[in-house]
Scaffold this motif. Structure first.
Motif, PDB file in Angstrom:
ATOM      1  N   ARG A  81     103.070 -46.769 -25.792  1.00 55.82           N
ATOM      2  CA  ARG A  81     102.091 -47.306 -25.133  1.00 55.82           C
ATOM      3  C   ARG A  81     100.290 -47.380 -25.990  1.00 55.82           C
ATOM      4  N   LEU A  82     100.225 -46.276 -27.213  1.00 57.32           N
ATOM      5  CA  LEU A  82      99.340 -46.737 -27.962  1.00 57.32           C
ATOM      6  C   LEU A  82      99.394 -47.852 -28.673  1.00 57.32           C
ATOM      7  N   VAL A  83     100.340 -48.337 -28.764  1.00 56.00           N
ATOM      8  CA  VAL A  83     100.497 -49.753 -29.878  1.00 56.00           C
ATOM      9  C   VAL A  83     100.454 -50.855 -28.233  1.00 56.00           C
ATOM     10  N   ALA A  84     101.127 -50.865 -26.749  1.00 60.97           N
ATOM     11  CA  ALA A  84     100.760 -51.778 -26.451  1.00 60.97           C
ATOM     12  C   ALA A  84      98.803 -51.906 -25.307  1.00 60.97           C
ATOM     13  N   ARG A  85      98.324 -50.622 -26.152  1.00 60.37           N
ATOM     14  CA  ARG A  85      97.093 -50.353 -25.058  1.00 60.37           C
ATOM     15  C   ARG A  85      96.168 -50.684 -26.236  1.00 60.37           C
ATOM     16  N   GLY A  86      96.436 -50.511 -27.549  1.00 57.80           N
ATOM     17  CA  GLY A  86      95.312 -50.919 -29.296  1.00 57.80           C
ATOM     18  C   GLY A  86      94.990 -49.829 -29.638  1.00 57.80           C
ATOM     19  N   ARG A  87      95.734 -48.550 -29.549  1.00 61.66           N
ATOM     20  CA  ARG A  87      94.799 -47.674 -29.479  1.00 61.66           C
ATOM     21  C   ARG A  87      95.613 -46.341 -30.278  1.00 61.66           C
ATOM     22  N   LEU A  88      95.470 -47.592 -31.436  1.00 59.29           N
ATOM     23  CA  LEU A  88      96.621 -46.544 -32.912  1.00 59.29           C
ATOM     24  C   LEU A  88      94.881 -46.129 -33.581  1.00 59.29           C
ATOM     25  N   SER A  89      94.128 -46.605 -34.058  1.00 58.84           N
ATOM     26  CA  SER A  89      93.161 -46.122 -34.028  1.00 58.84           C
ATOM     27  C   SER A  89      92.540 -43.936 -34.222  1.00 58.84           C
ATOM     28  N   GLU A  90      93.425 -43.897 -32.384  1.00 60.27           N
ATOM     29  CA  GLU A  90      92.974 -42.592 -32.266  1.00 60.27           C
ATOM     30  C   GLU A  90      93.559 -41.426 -32.593  1.00 60.27           C
ATOM     31  N   VAL A  91      94.707 -42.361 -33.390  1.00 61.30           N
ATOM     32  CA  VAL A  91      95.785 -41.191 -33.703  1.00 61.30           C
ATOM     33  C   VAL A  91      95.719 -41.515 -35.863  1.00 61.30           C
ATOM     34  N   ALA A  92      95.509 -42.906 -36.250  1.00 64.09           N
ATOM     35  CA  ALA A  92      95.042 -43.404 -37.693  1.00 64.09           C
ATOM     36  C   ALA A  92      94.228 -43.325 -38.189  1.00 64.09           C
ATOM     37  N   HIS A 101      92.123 -54.069 -33.358  1.00 62.85           N
ATOM     38  CA  HIS A 101      91.370 -55.469 -32.375  1.00 62.85           C
ATOM     39  C   HIS A 101      91.951 -56.362 -31.713  1.00 62.85           C
ATOM     40  N   ALA A 102      93.470 -56.642 -33.401  1.00 60.50           N
ATOM     41  CA  ALA A 102      94.225 -57.707 -32.601  1.00 60.50           C
ATOM     42  C   ALA A 102      95.030 -57.216 -31.154  1.00 60.50           C
ATOM     43  N   LEU A 103      95.655 -56.179 -31.717  1.00 60.45           N
ATOM     44  CA  LEU A 103      96.550 -55.885 -29.987  1.00 60.45           C
ATOM     45  C   LEU A 103      95.284 -55.684 -28.777  1.00 60.45           C
ATOM     46  N   ARG A 104      94.327 -55.200 -28.891  1.00 59.27           N
ATOM     47  CA  ARG A 104      93.673 -55.311 -27.741  1.00 59.27           C
ATOM     48  C   ARG A 104      92.887 -56.981 -27.243  1.00 59.27           C
ATOM     49  N   ILE A 105      92.934 -57.758 -28.725  1.00 55.47           N
ATOM     50  CA  ILE A 105      92.727 -59.760 -28.075  1.00 55.47           C
ATOM     51  C   ILE A 105      94.411 -60.443 -27.634  1.00 55.47           C
ATOM     52  N   LEU A 106      95.427 -59.493 -28.044  1.00 54.56           N
ATOM     53  CA  LEU A 106      96.427 -60.481 -27.528  1.00 54.56           C
ATOM     54  C   LEU A 106      96.377 -59.279 -25.902  1.00 54.56           C
ATOM     55  N   ASP A 107      96.123 -57.330 -25.712  1.00 56.55           N
ATOM     56  CA  ASP A 107      96.335 -57.673 -24.550  1.00 56.55           C
ATOM     57  C   ASP A 107      97.419 -57.874 -23.703  1.00 56.55           C
ATOM     58  N   LEU A 220     100.333 -55.289 -38.707  1.00 54.93           N
ATOM     59  CA  LEU A 220     100.167 -56.101 -37.675  1.00 54.93           C
ATOM     60  C   LEU A 220     102.005 -56.589 -37.222  1.00 54.93           C
ATOM     61  N   ARG A 221     102.180 -57.059 -38.667  1.00 54.39           N
ATOM     62  CA  ARG A 221     103.537 -57.851 -38.212  1.00 54.39           C
ATOM     63  C   ARG A 221     104.910 -56.635 -38.375  1.00 54.39           C
ATOM     64  N   ALA A 222     104.449 -55.507 -38.770  1.00 54.31           N
ATOM     65  CA  ALA A 222     106.046 -54.433 -38.563  1.00 54.31           C
ATOM     66  C   ALA A 222     105.904 -53.897 -37.280  1.00 54.31           C
ATOM     67  N   LEU A 223     104.592 -53.926 -37.138  1.00 59.66           N
ATOM     68  CA  LEU A 223     104.575 -53.089 -35.151  1.00 59.66           C
ATOM     69  C   LEU A 223     104.601 -54.345 -34.521  1.00 59.66           C
ATOM     70  N   LEU A 224     105.176 -56.146 -34.983  1.00 62.00           N
ATOM     71  CA  LEU A 224     104.583 -56.974 -33.696  1.00 62.00           C
ATOM     72  C   LEU A 224     106.545 -57.481 -33.857  1.00 62.00           C
ATOM     73  N   GLY A 225     106.827 -57.303 -34.980  1.00 60.87           N
ATOM     74  CA  GLY A 225     108.565 -57.060 -35.636  1.00 60.87           C
ATOM     75  C   GLY A 225     109.314 -56.305 -35.052  1.00 60.87           C
ATOM     76  N   GLY A 226     108.916 -54.969 -35.319  1.00 66.43           N
ATOM     77  CA  GLY A 226     110.183 -54.493 -35.165  1.00 66.43           C
ATOM     78  C   GLY A 226     110.446 -53.859 -33.716  1.00 66.43           C
ATOM     79  N   LEU A 227     109.218 -53.923 -33.053  1.00 65.78           N
ATOM     80  CA  LEU A 227     109.354 -53.727 -31.929  1.00 65.78           C
ATOM     81  C   LEU A 227     110.013 -54.147 -30.168  1.00 65.78           C
ATOM     82  N   ASN A 228     109.593 -55.954 -30.801  1.00 70.43           N
ATOM     83  CA  ASN A 228     110.359 -57.145 -29.386  1.00 70.43           C
ATOM     84  C   ASN A 228     111.753 -57.256 -30.020  1.00 70.43           C
ATOM     85  N   ARG A 229     112.523 -57.947 -28.821  1.00 73.86           N
ATOM     86  CA  ARG A 229     113.601 -58.019 -28.188  1.00 73.86           C
ATOM     87  C   ARG A 229     114.172 -59.418 -29.327  1.00 73.86           C
TER      88      ARG A 229
END
Length: 755
Positions: A81-92, A101-107, A220-229
């Motif tokens: 959820r943190l990734v999907a909502r662009g909230r990783l800064s809340e833990v990192a 910011h990139a994740l919020r843009i992708l929305d 960002l690349r690791a998140l998008l590449g590792g979490l999608n099918r």
């Protein structure tokens, strides 16, 4: 530093977790006073903490599924959820600001309100009940998962919109990785050549992020590449080709190899559902599995569900703007701007997405449209034949999937589950389209879905195979233009050869197929390089190792090691010869397998003879030195057992439980992906779950995960399936009630709250 250390103190339980037995984990499941439950529910468990849920209503099944997901994978779902909502800064903290910011843009949640508005009543009821169960596990359980204290998380309720955002994250377009990589190359004098070669190779950027990139870009690349099918294999065998007399199906998804696994095995029965299979944590659907009449699996189509548009010349009135607040752990909050156009969000506003000065590029994505994957997959899980299964995928959007099925009547089939623009072609000069060009935007006026795309049933060969390959005609129909970047075809070639090797195929054959480590194109490329090394004294050790190699990347293969070490030195040298960045370790489109099989020999042979010999001599000499340091392929190619917290700076090493030699490579059926090899490395993406079903027997279904069912650090079921994985063993998921009772002996009764 002192502040950071103090923040980590509450997370000591995650850094040094106590062993937790299966019985303890079951005892911690909140099982009574469940306000969202209508009737009692029985959950049976096996020794691996796989649940088999029996419910009297569909809503109660959904509630129990949500409860189980939250109990077994609470921390993982919170992270998703943190990734999907662009909230990783809340833990990192501030380190993740630009990623957020990139994740919020992708929305990823943009389409949620309209999807929810359009949901059929049965889908709405199922998802709402699933969320109620997930929230009960999240908010009413005892102590939260150990990761929560380490990351500064607090339990918070989920909404149906959160579930949809997680689903869209899982449906990320794999083409983004290559698009974003190429955006940084546009404007260079040699870009036209790179783009032509990229189109010819059909490269797909699913390899690890380039080490040359900054930390944020790599993250960002690791998140998008590792979490999608992004990957997968799937094969189906018709009854007439089966040794058991029933149709067979085998599927193995390719995703991140960090733990917890990105799948969760379950069994279920209610008035509408009777199935076993694998679910994505946090989502109320079976991605692959089996009911009494049908088994199914899928592979990513690699279709282009997105287009890039240059919106630099749009009038300001056609661009909307909003400010978003990013909360940052141990630091001040900050704000960023998100801009939206009719052609999608402007992704180049993100610092991590490269662009030329003054250029604004928008991303139009099917995932921002109100397609309905949950309804499609709920209906697919109830399908009783191929026709009903195909009909279920009307309206399915992202990520585009090749769905392969096998039925109890002995038939097999394949369909394209996707929603895509009605394109007539793709740009041949630049990946970025002109938003002012009506011809470029016209395809988005009409979207195609599974009802418009070709499908196949009962092929003459009696077998079907899919491995992210370039689309071929199905059922006598050629597909419309679907995409640009596909798998090299190496896995498909090998799968088809294995399926053709026997007149009658058994379950054991399909299980062996999933563990196969041979690459036909590697064998051919190695033989061609071996011929070119002839007569070069410096190359003698490498040439000797390559003699007669069949392309099998077994862990004990010295030839595979020699081949990859040679590529690791030769490819950067050839890039440098052609004026490209040949720095050691560079990972980009030009170092991917598609590029190597398409261009390596061509580029090598284009050099003047003296220069070619010099390049080969130097690369082979360097590879020979490395070859002397290692024993075999498994000595350098490792598969790690590590929690996803391994990615944390400073303390990540505490979450590595070990590594071991592993076979396979980029495009072997058992995929263990890697970039150019110049020493020991870890495979972080590839085959990470296996499923096989035999339709002749309701109980003949098997699964295994790389990892385990339970995400709780220290749990006995956290990584207990790793030995099974390595040894080629699997866990049976039966459908018959008597078999379930015998093999799932632990029983939990969920009880409704007193009325």
């Amino acid at each position: 530093m002192a502040l950071a250390a103090a923040a980590l103190l509450p997370g000591c339980a995650a850094l040094a977790p106590r062993p937790v037995a299966v019985e303890q984990r079951l005892a911690a499941l909140p099982a009574t006073g469940l306000a969202g439950l209508e009737r009692p529910v029985t959950i049976r468990w096996n020794d691996h903490l796989i649940p088999w849920i029996e419910a009297e209503t569909d809503r109660d099944l959904a509630f129990a599924l949500g409860l189980v997901h939250g109990h077994l994978r609470g921390a993982q779902i919170a992270l998703l959820r943190l990734v999907a909502r662009g909230r990783l800064s809340e833990v990192a903290g501030p380190f993740a600001t630009e990623v957020d910011h990139a994740l919020r843009i992708l929305d990823f949640g943009r389409a949620a309100p309209e999807i929810e508005r359009r949901w059929p009543a049965e889908t709405r009821a199922f998802v709402e009940s699933f969320v109620a169960g997930l929230n009960h596990a999240t908010l009413r359980a005892g102590r939260p998962p150990p990761e929560f204290a380490l990351l500064g998380l607090r339990p918070e309720p989920y909404s149906t919109a959160d579930i949809l955002a997680i689903g869209r994250l899982a449906g990320t377009d794999v083409n983004w990785l290559l698009y974003f990589s190429l955006l940084g190359e546009r404007g260079r004098p040699d870009f036209a050549r790179l783009w032509r070669r990229t189109l010819e190779a059909g490269a797909s950027a699913t390899e690890p992020a380039r080490e040359a990139e900054g930390g944020g870009s790599a993250a960002l690349r690791a998140l998008l590449g590792g979490l999608n099918r992004a990957g997968s294999n799937a094969v189906a065998v018709a009854a007439r080709r089966s040794a058991t007399g029933g149709a067979l199906l085998a599927s193995d998804p390719h995703l991140s190899l960090n733990l917890p696994n990105l799948w969760l095995a379950v069994g279920m029965r209610s008035p509408s559902f009777h199935a076993v299979g694998l679910m994505v944590p946090g989502l109320p659907i079976l991605g692959l599995g089996r009911n009494p009449d049908l088994a199914w699996g899928g592979t990513n189509m690699r279709a282009a569900a997105s287009d890039l548009f240059d919106v630099s010349r749009l009038p300001p009135a056609q661009i909307t703007e909003r400010r978003v607040t990013l909360r940052r752990r141990l630091w001040f909050s900050t704000e960023r701007t998100v801009r939206l156009t009719l052609h999608g969000p402007i992704v180049t506003d993100a610092a991590l997405v490269p662009a030329r000065p003054g250029e604004a590029i928008a991303l139009r994505w099917v995932g921002h449209e109100p397609t309905d994957e949950i309804t499609a997959l709920l209906r697919a899980a109830r399908a009783r034949d191929g026709a009903a299964f195909r009909a279920a995928f009307a309206g399915f959007g992202v990520s585009p999937q090749n769905m392969v099925w096998a039925a109890r009547d002995g038939r097999i089939g394949r369909l394209m589950a996707a929603t895509l623009p009605a394109r007539t072609g793709f740009p041949d000069a630049d990946p970025v389209l002109d938003a002012a060009d009506p011809a470029a935007t016209a395809p988005w006026a009409r979207l195609l879905d599974a009802r418009d795309l070709p499908y196949a049933e009962d092929p003459p060969e009696g077998v079907l195979a899919s491995a992210n390959e370039r689309p071929e005609p199905l059922g006598g129909r050629a597909p419309p233009p679907l995409g640009l970047f596909f798998s090299d075809g190496d896995r498909l070639e090998r799968l088809r050869a294995l399926l053709a090797a026997r007149e009658r195929l058994s379950v054991a054959d399909l299980m062996a197929l999933q563990r196969d480590t041979l690459s036909p194109k590697a064998a051919r490329l190695a033989a061609a390089l071996r011929r070119r090394l002839e007569g070069l004294a410096e190359a003698a050790p490498v040439a000797a190792a390559l003699d007669g190699w069949d392309g099998d990347y077994r862990a004990d293969s010295r030839a595979a090691l020699a081949f990859e070490l040679l590529l690791g030195r030769l490819v950067p040298a050839l890039l440098a010869e052609n004026g490209r960045d040949g720095a050691a370790g560079r990972r980009g489109p030009e170092t991917q397998w598609n590029f190597l099989t398409t261009f390596l020999l061509r580029d090598l042979d284009a050099l003047p003879p003296e220069r070619r010999a010099a390049v080969l001599r130097q690369a082979a000499a360097e590879a020979a030195r490395e070859l002397g340091r290692f024993r075999d392929w498994g000595d350098v190619h490792r598969q790690r057992v590590a929690h996803w917290l391994v990615n944390l700076p400073l303390i990540g090493g505490a979450f590595v439980q070990g590594d071991a030699p592993v076979g396979g490579s980029r495009e072997t059926p058992m995929k263990t992906s890697h970039g150019l090899v110049q020493g020991r490395h870890v495979a972080t993406f590839g085959s990470m779950a296996r499923h096989v079903s035999d339709l002749s027997d309701p109980d003949a279904n098997w699964v295994v995960l790389y990892g385990g069912q339970d995400g709780w650090l220290g749990s006995a079921a956290f990584a207990d399936q790793v030995p099974l994985w390595r040894e080629g063993r699997m866990i049976r998921l039966p459908l018959r009630p008597e078999t379930v009772a015998a093999e799932f002996p632990r029983v939990t009764r969920l009880l409704p709250a007193a009325r």
